[in-house]
Enzyme design. Structure first.
Site, PDB file in Angstrom:
ATOM      1  CG  HIS A 181      -0.489   2.298  -6.991  1.00 14.34           C
ATOM      2  ND1 HIS A 181      -0.896   3.563  -7.361  1.00 14.34           N
ATOM      3  CD2 HIS A 181      -0.913   2.127  -5.714  1.00 14.34           C
ATOM      4  CE1 HIS A 181      -1.531   4.132  -6.357  1.00 14.34           C
ATOM      5  NE2 HIS A 181      -1.558   3.286  -5.342  1.00 14.34           N
ATOM      6  CG  LEU A 192      10.426   8.670 -11.794  1.00 10.31           C
ATOM      7  CD1 LEU A 192      10.772   8.313 -13.244  1.00 10.31           C
ATOM      8  CD2 LEU A 192       8.986   9.161 -11.735  1.00 10.31           C
TER       9      LEU A 192
END
Length: 338
Positions: free
Chosen positions: A231, A127
């Site tokens: 992240h 994505l």
């Protein structure tokens, strides 16, 4: 502006390549390599073209398109069956407890063990939303459209589903987890390994990494701190996965240490709550904010719109009907917008 999700086509290659260059590294499902992206599109075309048969190792690539300008502003992917061509390795976080009677002390050590427990699951991944569009819920549209696609093609997917989140990457583009563990066994830095991984897969890491468990106490402090953390750009994605019913069950990526989230496919919220209805009318007379999808395989389309339910079916707003290219008497699958 109106956006919709659709199947990727060959003309999307340049758009995918331009987006891949914006990912910032560690994004193995969207490599900035035309040959690798072309191979993904070819694999996706084959998956969309197959109309029946059992679950196989396939890839579906979806695109976020501005229907007014025809610009491609995002993408996402669905893998039907991981670990078939090559083993699907993860690190499983475990604990070893030992007791010394002489010292009257109990020691507990965290360990990372190579595992293929997740083989045979489906995977949602890849994505990416263009930085200029990160508002208005388009990331949610990308993410949840995959679940409606699975709902509408349930026989093509496994009973377990996973999502790998990119791990921590420092400002210099390095990975603390890589530097503290895998990097010690390979003659390449994270950037070089990342590029090779994106194009060729991480089987080379699994082939060369030691197969015995790793005591996390032997890693650097920065490497230990990165285990299981997404992240910073992936924190919102992790919350969305949790809202869908995914959970972190102590599996992390062997490459960057990012968390792997898992769920039972039929218990994913957007899949379990989605309903199929007949479109009985088109009109702007109220309704609830909803994610709506229609179409089979390559004709799949999804968009946000207002839906009003009636005894006979649903009423869609004109802009949503236009985005989906549906008419009265067509059937749609819909789920409330979270």
């Amino acid at each position: 502006m109106s956006f919709r999700i659709r199947a990727a086509v060959d003309d999307d290659l340049q758009h995918l390549y331009e987006m891949a260059k914006l990912t910032g590294g560690g994004f193995t499902n969207l490599p900035p390599d035309r040959r690798a992206l072309t191979a993904k599109l070819e694999r996706s075309h084959a998956a969309f073209a197959r109309t029946d048969g059992p679950v196989q190792d396939e890839l579906f690539v979806l695109i976020l398109e501005n229907i007014e300008t025809k610009e491609v502003r995002g993408t996402c992917q669905i893998f039907t069956l991981v670990g078939q061509s090559y083993p699907f390795y993860s690190y499983r976080i475990g604990q070893l407890t030992q007791h010394s009677r002489e010292l009257n002390r109990t020691f507990r050590a965290d360990m990372l063990s190579l595992a293929t427990d997740l083989e045979g699951a489906s995977e949602v991944g890849g994505l990416f939303l263009h930085p200029g569009e990160r508002a208005g819920g388009l990331g949610l549209l990308l993410a949840r459209s995959r679940y409606l696609f699975i709902k509408m093609h349930r026989a093509r997917f496994a009973d377990r589903i996973l999502a790998e989140l990119r791990g921590v990457i420092d400002e210099a583009g390095g990975s603390p987890f890589w530097d503290g563990l895998a990097g010690r066994f390979f003659g390449m830095n994270f950037q070089d390994a990342d590029q090779f991984n994106a194009i060729n897969g991480h089987q080379f890491i699994a082939d060369l990494m030691p197969k015995h468990p790793i005591y996390t106490a032997m890693l650097t402090e920065t490497a230990r701190a990165a285990i299981g953390l997404p992240h910073p750009s992936g924190r919102a994605a992790m919350r969305m996965l949790e809202n869908e019913g995914f959970a972190f069950e102590n599996y992390v990526d062997i490459f960057d240490g990012g968390p792997t989230m898992t769920a039972r496919t039929d218990q994913v919220r957007s899949i379990a709550d989605a309903r199929d209805s007949k479109l009985v009318a088109i009109g702007d007379d109220g309704g609830k904010e909803t994610l709506v999808a229609t179409g089979h395989l390559a004709d799949f389309r999804a968009a946000f719109g207002k839906v009003r339910e009636t005894e006979d079916g649903v009423v869609l707003t004109e802009d949503c009907a236009r985005a989906l290219d549906v008419r009265e008497a067509d059937h749609v699958t819909h789920v409330a917008r979270l």
